[in-house]
Scaffold this motif. Structure first.
Motif, PDB file in Angstrom:
ATOM      1  N   SER A  22      59.914  43.998  83.613  1.00 36.42           N
ATOM      2  CA  SER A  22      61.300  43.809  83.171  1.00 36.42           C
ATOM      3  C   SER A  22      62.172  43.254  84.305  1.00 36.42           C
ATOM      4  CB  SER A  22      61.888  45.112  82.640  1.00 36.42           C
ATOM      5  OG  SER A  22      62.167  46.001  83.687  1.00 36.42           O
ATOM      6  N   ARG A  23      61.736  43.425  85.552  1.00 39.32           N
ATOM      7  CA  ARG A  23      62.482  42.923  86.716  1.00 39.32           C
ATOM      8  C   ARG A  23      61.950  41.571  87.204  1.00 39.32           C
ATOM      9  NH1 ARG A  23      64.548  47.487  90.292  1.00 39.32           N
ATOM     10  NH2 ARG A  23      64.519  49.325  88.982  1.00 39.32           N
ATOM     11  N   ARG A  24      60.994  41.031  86.519  1.00 38.87           N
ATOM     12  CA  ARG A  24      60.287  39.828  86.948  1.00 38.87           C
ATOM     13  C   ARG A  24      61.210  38.647  87.272  1.00 38.87           C
ATOM     14  NH1 ARG A  24      55.022  36.955  85.755  1.00 38.87           N
ATOM     15  NH2 ARG A  24      55.699  34.833  85.518  1.00 38.87           N
ATOM     16  N   ASN A  25      62.251  38.462  86.495  1.00 41.24           N
ATOM     17  CA  ASN A  25      63.157  37.327  86.707  1.00 41.24           C
ATOM     18  C   ASN A  25      64.392  37.698  87.527  1.00 41.24           C
ATOM     19  OD1 ASN A  25      61.350  35.999  85.115  1.00 41.24           O
ATOM     20  ND2 ASN A  25      62.766  35.500  83.486  1.00 41.24           N
ATOM     21  N   ASN A  26      64.377  38.874  88.150  1.00 42.30           N
ATOM     22  CA  ASN A  26      65.540  39.340  88.907  1.00 42.30           C
ATOM     23  C   ASN A  26      65.429  39.000  90.392  1.00 42.30           C
ATOM     24  OD1 ASN A  26      66.090  40.572  86.464  1.00 42.30           O
ATOM     25  ND2 ASN A  26      66.264  42.625  87.297  1.00 42.30           N
ATOM     26  N   LEU A  27      66.586  38.761  90.982  1.00 41.89           N
ATOM     27  CA  LEU A  27      66.714  38.626  92.431  1.00 41.89           C
ATOM     28  C   LEU A  27      67.857  39.522  92.875  1.00 41.89           C
ATOM     29  CD1 LEU A  27      66.384  34.769  92.921  1.00 41.89           C
ATOM     30  CD2 LEU A  27      64.755  36.513  93.661  1.00 41.89           C
TER      31      LEU A  27
END
Length: 152
Positions: A22-27
């Motif tokens: 779920s955090r894969r596209n987070n920075l």
């Protein structure tokens, strides 16, 4: 037959996997000036300014689903968690992040607490390998080390 402890461990691992997906596209952007009562829109605008002015990226095609501050206001600026629509945009931003060297702004990937702790525990070995002249980096929760290649 699975034991209770094995089952709980397996479920915890699955939960951690799902959290990281779920955090894969987070920075996480650290070091950007923080305003009290900053809105999501203001956070997004500040992130886009960094992308445009410091990383020299065209922000017209970078879609941010959400950008928000994490934590309580204090002495230092709270980090901004940025959820990007596309994984490719995340990769492009990370490739350009080296342009922030010498500034007080840092960009990191967003991981679960469990993975963050594993990465933190790997830091001493990472530094030691680099001091020995080896190419070393952390990929997700693993330390990757290789000897420096010499071009003759």
């Amino acid at each position: 037959m699975m034991t209770y402890n094995t089952e709980v461990t397996e479920m915890a691992n699955k939960l951690d996997y799902i959290e990281n997906q779920s955090r894969r596209n987070n920075l996480i952007f650290d070091g950007i000036k923080d305003d009290r009562k900053e809105t999501w829109e203001q956070s997004e605008t500040k992130v886009k300014e960094v992308l445009r002015n410091k990383l020299r990226l065209n922000t017209d095609n970078i879609e941010i689903e959400r950008a928000h501050r994490n934590g309580k206001p204090g002495d230092r600026p709270r980090p901004i968690v940025v959820k990007l629509l596309r994984y490719k945009d995340k990769q492009n931003i990370l490739r350009q992040a080296k342009m922030l060297k010498g500034t007080q702004i840092f960009i990191n990937e967003d991981f679960s607490d469990k993975i963050r702790q594993k990465r933190k525990d790997l830091q001493p070995a990472l530094r030691a390998a680099r001091e020995r002249g080896q190419v070393a980096y952390i990929r997700f929760d693993k330390l990757v080390i290789s000897d420096r290649r010499t071009d003759n």
